[in-house]
Design a protein around this motif. Structure first.
Motif, PDB file in Angstrom:
ATOM      1  N   HIS A  50      35.463  37.803  33.582  1.00 18.16           N
ATOM      2  CA  HIS A  50      36.613  37.002  34.034  1.00 18.16           C
ATOM      3  C   HIS A  50      37.425  37.805  35.026  1.00 18.16           C
ATOM      4  CE1 HIS A  50      38.394  39.669  31.054  1.00 18.16           C
ATOM      5  NE2 HIS A  50      39.567  39.438  31.619  1.00 18.16           N
ATOM      6  N   ASP A  52      41.636  38.365  35.902  1.00 16.90           N
ATOM      7  CA  ASP A  52      42.877  38.130  35.168  1.00 16.90           C
ATOM      8  C   ASP A  52      43.733  37.080  35.865  1.00 16.90           C
ATOM      9  OD1 ASP A  52      42.181  39.688  33.061  1.00 16.90           O
ATOM     10  OD2 ASP A  52      43.138  41.491  33.818  1.00 16.90           O
ATOM     11  N   HIS A 130      35.787  41.398  35.584  1.00 21.33           N
ATOM     12  CA  HIS A 130      35.396  42.442  34.635  1.00 21.33           C
ATOM     13  C   HIS A 130      34.937  41.842  33.311  1.00 21.33           C
ATOM     14  CE1 HIS A 130      39.766  41.808  34.481  1.00 21.33           C
ATOM     15  NE2 HIS A 130      39.691  42.009  33.178  1.00 21.33           N
TER      16      HIS A 130
END
Ligand SMILES: O=C(O)CCC(=O)C(=O)O
Ligand SMILES: [Fe+2]
Length: 285
Positions: A50, A52, A130
């Motif tokens: 994903h 952030d 990440h």
């Protein structure tokens, strides 16, 4: 000896390099929520790939256990996308198990892979996808945050989110505009449309334009030493020397501000509170 009651005692302090944090300063002062998290996971559990929220930064400290991180710089984002699904940013879910038929570009991705041990802290830059796997049972603390440096990236990402919501609600737009077509005020639907879009944006990601600009106003006021509500138990005020020079901060805010006033959606004309907070920001610039 500490005299604060247990409920008032902070159980950790945010490291200085992460203290210039506009999101948590604003949320701690004005809401019952924030962008601070504790992750608890058994060995083998993981957080899928994903990016952030709104390309905010994150930092994460491992209190106990070991984690493995895969980090992809933003220029590699196209390599993570599903074939044919590019416009929805549909990405790989688990980097350890990728179907090359669906994600044909992924083989060319070159992530930074690191192992994080107990007591170690990682900084995740803005916009990096990440994935995190708990190699052992883990407890970690994580903040999402932003400041003048990544503000333009957050702003762009808000614009993209609003456009995406507008596209997905296109049929609602048609219904609203048709319903007011033969009425004395054929443009009356626009205010309702803007309000619906902002409501969905907020439900999806926790904030919308009014929150974004209130946060900017809060941060600018603090950086300029103006009187401003804070909640020192939750977020002690950030020392001025941990922030960049005020000219830099103002330049970054001004860029977003000027662009916002040129938006074709003209949210500022339809949402009363936006007009007010933008006036307050402008007075500080
Ligand atoms: O520790 C995890 O499982 C996820 C952490 C994360 O995604 C972050 O810090 O941004
Ligand atoms: Fe994350």
């Amino acid at each position: 000896m500490c005299t604060a009651s247990p409920s008032q005692q902070a159980f950790y302090n945010t490291p200085d390099i992460f203290r210039d944090d506009w999101m948590n300063a604003y949320y701690s002062a004005h809401t019952l929520d924030d962008f601070r998290f504790v992750y608890v996971g058994a060995a083998g559990t993981f957080t899928p790939l994903h990016r952030d929220v709104y390309t905010s930064y994150s930092w994460s400290t491992n209190v106990s256990g070991r984690k493995r991180w895969w980090l992809f710089p933003p220029e590699q984002t196209p390599l993570l996308l599903r074939k044919g699904g590019e416009e929805h940013l549909e990405t790989v879910y688990d980097v350890r198990d990728v179907d090359p038929a669906q994600f044909p570009q992924f083989v060319r991705a070159q992530p930074v892979i690191i192992e994080q041990g107990p007591g170690e802290t990682i900084f995740v830059p803005s916009g990096w996808y990440h994935q995190v796997v708990n190699l052992t049972d883990c407890i970690s603390i994580n903040h999402n945050w932003c400041n003048a440096v990544n503000l333009p990236s957050l702003y762009e990402s808000m614009c993209a989110k609003v456009t995406e919501v507008e596209h997905s609600l296109y049929d609602v737009r048609q219904l609203l505009s048709q319903a007011s077509a033969n009425t004395p005020n054929p443009d009356a639907w626009k205010a309702e449309w803007v309000a619906i879009v902002q409501d969905v944006v907020e439900k999806d990601a926790g904030w919308h334009w009014a929150t974004f600009w209130r946060m900017v106003h809060h941060a600018l006021s603090l950086a300029m030493g103006r009187n401003c509500p804070i909640n020192p138990d939750l977020w002690p005020s950030t020392p001025r020397e941990l922030m960049p020079p005020i000219d830099f901060i103002k330049t970054r805010v001004r860029g977003c501000f000027e662009d916002f006033l040129k938006r074709p959606q003209r949210e500022v004309e339809f949402i009363l509170e936006l007009g007010k907070v933008l006036g307050d920001v402008s007075a500080l610039l």
